[in-house]
Design a protein around this motif. Structure first.
Motif, PDB file in Angstrom:
ATOM      1  N   GLU A  99      -6.363  -8.641   3.907  1.00 20.77           N
ATOM      2  CA  GLU A  99      -5.391  -9.733   3.959  1.00 20.77           C
ATOM      3  C   GLU A  99      -4.194  -9.451   3.055  1.00 20.77           C
ATOM      4  OE1 GLU A  99      -5.238 -14.585   3.171  1.00 20.77           O
ATOM      5  OE2 GLU A  99      -7.120 -13.466   2.978  1.00 20.77           O
ATOM      6  N   LEU A 100      -4.466  -8.884   1.883  1.00 16.35           N
ATOM      7  CA  LEU A 100      -3.378  -8.537   0.970  1.00 16.35           C
ATOM      8  C   LEU A 100      -2.497  -7.447   1.569  1.00 16.35           C
ATOM      9  CD1 LEU A 100      -2.004  -8.758  -1.795  1.00 16.35           C
ATOM     10  CD2 LEU A 100      -3.664  -7.096  -2.662  1.00 16.35           C
ATOM     11  N   ALA A 101      -3.134  -6.476   2.236  1.00 14.81           N
ATOM     12  CA  ALA A 101      -2.353  -5.399   2.849  1.00 14.81           C
ATOM     13  C   ALA A 101      -1.457  -5.946   3.951  1.00 14.81           C
ATOM     14  CB  ALA A 101      -3.285  -4.327   3.405  1.00 14.81           C
ATOM     15  N   ARG A 102      -1.942  -6.908   4.726  1.00 11.71           N
ATOM     16  CA  ARG A 102      -1.109  -7.504   5.772  1.00 11.71           C
ATOM     17  C   ARG A 102       0.062  -8.285   5.168  1.00 11.71           C
ATOM     18  NH1 ARG A 102      -6.197  -9.666   9.389  1.00 11.71           N
ATOM     19  NH2 ARG A 102      -6.599  -7.691  10.513  1.00 11.71           N
ATOM     20  N   ASP A 103      -0.220  -9.029   4.093  1.00 10.40           N
ATOM     21  CA  ASP A 103       0.870  -9.755   3.440  1.00 10.40           C
ATOM     22  C   ASP A 103       1.923  -8.790   2.907  1.00 10.40           C
ATOM     23  OD1 ASP A 103      -0.443 -12.096   4.013  1.00 10.40           O
ATOM     24  OD2 ASP A 103      -1.358 -12.287   2.035  1.00 10.40           O
ATOM     25  N   GLN A 104       1.445  -7.699   2.310  1.00  6.92           N
ATOM     26  CA  GLN A 104       2.396  -6.707   1.795  1.00  6.92           C
ATOM     27  C   GLN A 104       3.200  -6.076   2.923  1.00  6.92           C
ATOM     28  OE1 GLN A 104      -0.162  -4.056  -0.354  1.00  6.92           O
ATOM     29  NE2 GLN A 104      -0.118  -5.289  -2.240  1.00  6.92           N
ATOM     30  N   ARG A 105       2.548  -5.875   4.071  1.00 11.36           N
ATOM     31  CA  ARG A 105       3.269  -5.301   5.204  1.00 11.36           C
ATOM     32  C   ARG A 105       4.343  -6.254   5.697  1.00 11.36           C
ATOM     33  NH1 ARG A 105       5.395  -5.407  10.378  1.00 11.36           N
ATOM     34  NH2 ARG A 105       5.459  -3.257  11.153  1.00 11.36           N
ATOM     35  N   GLU A 106       4.006  -7.554   5.738  1.00  8.82           N
ATOM     36  CA  GLU A 106       5.010  -8.528   6.152  1.00  8.82           C
ATOM     37  C   GLU A 106       6.172  -8.564   5.166  1.00  8.82           C
ATOM     38  OE1 GLU A 106       5.119 -10.162   8.924  1.00  8.82           O
ATOM     39  OE2 GLU A 106       3.215  -9.340   9.631  1.00  8.82           O
ATOM     40  N   GLU A 107       5.836  -8.515   3.891  1.00  8.03           N
ATOM     41  CA  GLU A 107       6.894  -8.510   2.871  1.00  8.03           C
ATOM     42  C   GLU A 107       7.766  -7.264   2.999  1.00  8.03           C
ATOM     43  OE1 GLU A 107       7.339  -8.558  -2.016  1.00  8.03           O
ATOM     44  OE2 GLU A 107       5.376  -8.858  -1.048  1.00  8.03           O
ATOM     45  N   ALA A 108       7.104  -6.107   3.253  1.00 10.01           N
ATOM     46  CA  ALA A 108       7.873  -4.870   3.414  1.00 10.01           C
ATOM     47  C   ALA A 108       8.733  -4.922   4.670  1.00 10.01           C
ATOM     48  CB  ALA A 108       6.921  -3.683   3.460  1.00 10.01           C
ATOM     49  N   ALA A 109       8.211  -5.514   5.747  1.00 12.83           N
ATOM     50  CA  ALA A 109       9.018  -5.626   6.974  1.00 12.83           C
ATOM     51  C   ALA A 109      10.255  -6.482   6.740  1.00 12.83           C
ATOM     52  CB  ALA A 109       8.156  -6.212   8.092  1.00 12.83           C
ATOM     53  N   ALA A 110      10.086  -7.553   5.954  1.00  8.04           N
ATOM     54  CA  ALA A 110      11.260  -8.398   5.649  1.00  8.04           C
ATOM     55  C   ALA A 110      12.289  -7.620   4.844  1.00  8.04           C
ATOM     56  CB  ALA A 110      10.799  -9.645   4.895  1.00  8.04           C
ATOM     57  N   ARG A 111      11.820  -6.766   3.936  1.00 10.25           N
ATOM     58  CA  ARG A 111      12.755  -5.972   3.139  1.00 10.25           C
ATOM     59  C   ARG A 111      13.458  -4.919   3.999  1.00 10.25           C
ATOM     60  NH1 ARG A 111       9.931  -3.761  -2.119  1.00 10.25           N
ATOM     61  NH2 ARG A 111      12.072  -2.952  -2.362  1.00 10.25           N
ATOM     62  N   VAL A 112      12.715  -4.411   5.019  1.00  8.85           N
ATOM     63  CA  VAL A 112      13.372  -3.453   5.922  1.00  8.85           C
ATOM     64  C   VAL A 112      14.504  -4.123   6.675  1.00  8.85           C
ATOM     65  CG1 VAL A 112      13.016  -2.092   8.028  1.00  8.85           C
ATOM     66  CG2 VAL A 112      11.372  -1.945   6.156  1.00  8.85           C
ATOM     67  N   LYS A 113      14.279  -5.367   7.076  1.00 13.16           N
ATOM     68  CA  LYS A 113      15.325  -6.090   7.803  1.00 13.16           C
ATOM     69  C   LYS A 113      16.563  -6.310   6.943  1.00 13.16           C
ATOM     70  CE  LYS A 113      12.219  -8.527  10.949  1.00 13.16           C
ATOM     71  NZ  LYS A 113      11.713  -9.840  11.396  1.00 13.16           N
TER      72      LYS A 113
END
Length: 506
Positions: free
Chosen positions: A228-242
């Motif tokens: 779950e933490l890895a998914r949250d981090q992935r979402e956070e990283a995707a937002a930073r990519v945007k």
């Protein structure tokens, strides 16, 4: 061109993450929630439903009933008998054939008892009534022989007899007479020890299986939390990519980690199901209901010093008690197994008072009371086998059995002592590992916080964060493993010392 590649990479990573996320969601929706179980419930279920423990209790009850039967092996025995006899036979006489007759009725009662020294005692009372027609022949002076039938009686008789049989060799002595009772008592103690040994071993196995299930359940919780933490981090990283603050290629690190964690999650879930099935079998659950261990850390116990534990183990260990009882049974058999092949020397005797009345009963009692007619008899009987080979073989076989039982007892004591030392060493090791694992976990969490901060400022990479998270997860698992190992070591000490079976199991 570079911008389009970046967008394609982001879209591909997003699709991959969505597909990987669908599988556990589908499993979670299709899988019924599991009930939880704790160690107290495990103990209650083992004591209530395990068939092996129930069979051990039945064996103990059977041994108790056998002991009770042997306690009353030699009760007072009452024998009552009655007999009627009428006889008649033709006789030749000087005057020709005659036909005398005799009629006898008798009744008696006898009370018998065998004593613990091998003595058989009995008291007999007997009453008789007899009547006869007797031929009387005489020759008058200067005349021919004359036969005349006279009627005698009825006569009433009474008899009191006190008798005994005392063996002096074969069958003599308490050890021989009460051998079956002594063996039954030893068998009852053996069954009692066997029940405790069975219950202790079952509780050890079941509680060990429970703590292994606890480790599997906590591993699954840690794995899910990490995913779950890895998914949250992935979402956070995707937002930073945007926003352009993070390179799109960094998302591949998070996607790879999510895929790896998904794969590990499947294995951990299967391990928890396997541990749950093993626990269900040990507690006697016929349905093998899927269960999870409650999130409650093991309760650790304080034990006495090693010398006290060793003394208690030697005194209370069910394994040692069972071997001691086996030795006691061999000693009982050694005292009696060759007795049937010994020489026999018996003394039999009785004292008897008689009374007789002619056509009336009172004189019978007067004569018995005054002991006017006394009969006494003593008989000595000796019997010897001409070959004592079997006696010597049986006697030697019994002595060998005693020696073997002593050797098995010594071996069991050595085994219990070794198991005790092993459990103590495992407990010391697990205690040290708990402290080290907790310290490593604290350092790993600090390292993870530092890597996360560096990643947010752009001075760190996603790979460094992943490595730090793996270290935290591994440290958490090691800490849980150390606590489970300590709980299992505690169970081993209780089992070896004979303190694992609660009073409820008895």
């Amino acid at each position: 061109m570079n911008e389009r590649r970046a967008r394609a990479t982001v879209m591909l990573a997003g699709c991959l993450t969505a597909l990987l996320a669908l599988a556990p969601v589908a499993r979670a929706e299709g899988e019924a929630p599991r009930s939880t179980i704790d160690d107290r419930t495990v103990i209650e279920m083992v004591l209530a439903t395990n068939p092996s423990l129930a069979a051990a209790r039945s064996d103990l009850r059977r041994a108790q009933l056998l002991e009770e039967a042997e306690l009353h092996r030699y009760p007072f025995t009452l024998v009552v008998d009655g007999k009627g006899l009428r006889s008649g036979a033709p006789q030749l006489g000087a005057a020709g054939l005659t036909f005398p007759t005799s009629t006898t009725f008798s009744t008696g009662a006898e009370l018998r008892r065998k004593l613990i020294w091998g003595t058989d005692l009995y008291v007999r009372l007997e009453a008789t009534r007899q009547q006869s027609n007797t031929v009387f022949a005489f020759t008058p002076p200067g005349g021919a022989p004359v036969q005349q039938i006279f009627q005698l009686g009825p006569g009433y008789g009474g008899m009191m007899r006190l008798g005994f049989t005392q063996p002096l060799l074969r069958g003599a002595g308490r050890d021989v007479v009460l051998a079956n009772l002594d063996a039954a008592r030893v068998n009852r103690r053996t069954a009692d020890s066997a029940r405790d040994r069975t219950g202790s071993q079952l509780l050890l196995d079941a509680l060990t299986a429970y703590w292994e299930l606890y480790y599997a359940s906590r591993s699954l919780d840690i794995q899910r939390r990490t995913l779950e933490l890895a998914r949250d981090q992935r979402e956070e990283a995707a937002a930073r990519v945007k926003t352009g603050s993070l390179a799109p290629v960094e998302l591949l690190t998070f996607d790879s980690r999510i895929a790896s964690l998904e794969e590990e999650l499947v294995a951990v879930e299967a391990e928890e199901r396997r541990r749950s099935t093993a626990l269900g079998r040990l507690v006697g659950d016929p349905d093998l209901t899927p269960r999870r261990a409650v999130d409650e850390e093991p309760r650790h116990r304080d034990f006495a010093p090693s010398s006290d534990l060793r003394r208690r183990a030697l005194e209370s260990s069910p394994e040692i008690s069972e071997q001691r009882n086996t030795l006691a049974l061999a000693e009982v058999q050694a005292r009696t197994v060759a007795d049937p092949f010994r020489h026999r020397l018996d003394v039999d005797g009785y004292v008897q008072a008689n009374g007789l009345g002619n056509r009336e009963v009172p004189p019978v009692f007067d004569q018995l009371g005054a002991l006017k007619a006394i009969t006494a008899q003593v008989t000595l009987t000796y019997e010897a086998p001409l070959d004592n080979t079997r006696y010597r073989a049986e006697h030697e076989r019994a002595l060998v059995a005693v020696t073997a039982a002593k050797q098995r007892l010594d071996s069991t004591i050595q085994k219990v002592t070794a198991d005790l030392d092993d459990a103590e060493q495992r407990r010391v090791s697990a205690t040290l590992r708990i402290g080290l694992a907790d310290r490593t976990l604290a350092v790993s969490k600090s390292q993870l916080d530092s890597e996360k901060a560096r990643f947010k400022t752009g001075t760190g990479t996603a790979l460094q964060v992943r490595v730090a998270e793996d270290q935290v997860r591994t440290s958490e698992l090691r800490a849980v493993r150390a606590r489970v190992d300590l709980a299992i070591a505690d169970l081993g000490l209780l089992h070896v010392s004979g303190a694992l079976v609660p009073q409820a199991a008895r």
